[in-house]
Design a protein around this motif. Sequence first.
Motif, PDB file in Angstrom:
ATOM      1  N   TRP A 185       0.886  -1.160   0.000  1.00 13.38           N
ATOM      2  CA  TRP A 185       0.000   0.000   0.000  1.00 13.38           C
ATOM      3  C   TRP A 185       0.923   1.209   0.000  1.00 13.38           C
ATOM      4  CZ3 TRP A 185      -3.165   1.182   5.030  1.00 13.38           C
ATOM      5  CH2 TRP A 185      -3.953   2.322   4.851  1.00 13.38           C
ATOM      6  N   VAL A 186       0.845   1.991  -1.046  1.00 12.78           N
ATOM      7  CA  VAL A 186       1.826   3.047  -1.303  1.00 12.78           C
ATOM      8  C   VAL A 186       1.216   4.433  -1.131  1.00 12.78           C
ATOM      9  CG1 VAL A 186       3.426   4.001  -3.007  1.00 12.78           C
ATOM     10  CG2 VAL A 186       2.971   1.529  -2.962  1.00 12.78           C
ATOM     11  N   ALA A 187       1.878   5.279  -0.334  1.00 10.62           N
ATOM     12  CA  ALA A 187       1.497   6.683  -0.219  1.00 10.62           C
ATOM     13  C   ALA A 187       2.311   7.472  -1.230  1.00 10.62           C
ATOM     14  CB  ALA A 187       1.782   7.193   1.196  1.00 10.62           C
ATOM     15  N   ASN A 188       1.626   8.166  -2.116  1.00  7.89           N
ATOM     16  CA  ASN A 188       2.295   8.986  -3.131  1.00  7.89           C
ATOM     17  C   ASN A 188       1.337  10.100  -3.516  1.00  7.89           C
ATOM     18  OD1 ASN A 188       4.170   9.912  -4.936  1.00  7.89           O
ATOM     19  ND2 ASN A 188       4.005   8.194  -6.352  1.00  7.89           N
ATOM     20  N   TYR A 189       1.427  11.224  -2.800  1.00  7.58           N
ATOM     21  CA  TYR A 189       0.520  12.349  -2.994  1.00  7.58           C
ATOM     22  C   TYR A 189       0.979  13.227  -4.153  1.00  7.58           C
ATOM     23  CZ  TYR A 189      -0.690  11.164   1.883  1.00  7.58           C
ATOM     24  OH  TYR A 189      -1.055  10.510   3.032  1.00  7.58           O
ATOM     25  N   GLY A 190       0.022  13.834  -4.822  1.00 10.56           N
ATOM     26  CA  GLY A 190       0.325  14.782  -5.878  1.00 10.56           C
ATOM     27  C   GLY A 190       0.908  14.159  -7.134  1.00 10.56           C
ATOM     28  N   ALA A 191       0.819  12.863  -7.263  1.00 14.60           N
ATOM     29  CA  ALA A 191       1.354  12.153  -8.427  1.00 14.60           C
ATOM     30  C   ALA A 191       0.202  11.751  -9.351  1.00 14.60           C
ATOM     31  CB  ALA A 191       2.128  10.920  -7.981  1.00 14.60           C
ATOM     32  N   ALA A 192       0.538  11.505 -10.599  1.00 15.36           N
ATOM     33  CA  ALA A 192      -0.478  11.098 -11.573  1.00 15.36           C
ATOM     34  C   ALA A 192      -0.839   9.621 -11.441  1.00 15.36           C
ATOM     35  CB  ALA A 192       0.020  11.381 -12.988  1.00 15.36           C
ATOM     36  N   SER A 193       0.040   8.852 -10.803  1.00 13.42           N
ATOM     37  CA  SER A 193      -0.218   7.427 -10.587  1.00 13.42           C
ATOM     38  C   SER A 193       0.529   6.987  -9.340  1.00 13.42           C
ATOM     39  CB  SER A 193       0.221   6.597 -11.791  1.00 13.42           C
ATOM     40  OG  SER A 193       1.630   6.600 -11.885  1.00 13.42           O
ATOM     41  N   VAL A 194       0.300   5.738  -8.950  1.00 11.79           N
ATOM     42  CA  VAL A 194       0.930   5.219  -7.735  1.00 11.79           C
ATOM     43  C   VAL A 194       2.448   5.233  -7.829  1.00 11.79           C
ATOM     44  CG1 VAL A 194       0.732   2.806  -8.428  1.00 11.79           C
ATOM     45  CG2 VAL A 194       0.821   3.364  -6.017  1.00 11.79           C
ATOM     46  N   GLY A 195       2.989   4.937  -9.006  1.00 13.18           N
ATOM     47  CA  GLY A 195       4.435   5.018  -9.211  1.00 13.18           C
ATOM     48  C   GLY A 195       5.242   3.844  -8.701  1.00 13.18           C
ATOM     49  N   VAL A 196       4.592   2.804  -8.218  1.00 16.72           N
ATOM     50  CA  VAL A 196       5.292   1.618  -7.723  1.00 16.72           C
ATOM     51  C   VAL A 196       4.666   0.393  -8.378  1.00 16.72           C
ATOM     52  CG1 VAL A 196       5.850   0.208  -5.696  1.00 16.72           C
ATOM     53  CG2 VAL A 196       5.865   2.713  -5.523  1.00 16.72           C
TER      54      VAL A 196
END
Length: 193
Positions: free
Chosen positions: A150-161
Amino acid sequence: MANLFADVSSYQASDIAAIQTLGVLGVVVKATEGSATGTAYQNPKALTQTQSALAVGLQTHLYHYARYTSGQDARNEADFFSEYAQALGFNGDCVLVADVEDPTLVTTGVYNNTVAFLQRLRELGWTKLAVYSMASWFWANRLPTNDAIWVANYGAASVGVEGATAWQFTNNYQGLPLDMSYDYTGLFTTPQF
């Protein structure tokens, strides 16, 4: 679009049933932090939060904020988490999440300690496990990815992982102080048992 689920702790209200009106299908409630042999914290609102979520049909899960700095610490924290999960009325019927984000853990063998934490939970009979952290920690290979991630990635266009099970995309959902995530596989939002 993936199903929505919320992350709540003692910062939110005791009765969280109203979050269902936001379109969420699940919730992950902070249960514990540390262990009985160190800094011990149990969310005083966890029982009411989990009961109010279950009462309105939300899939309800628990997380533990990791403080462990050794393999033994990790096992102690897993014991502490498991005991409180059972005290809250859960017995293998929810996802248990290792919330591994404290910056002090970076230099403490966090990868191996997280493996020890998850292994101890398995020994205690828990089968639905996940690891939560920031995208940068997964990019740096600081954490195991054998279980759900479960990935926290704010302000991104996608999860990125790659291979992420869920993406926490904001901590301010609809202007509220509420962490919200997309569930890509249904682990957090559809009945599992």
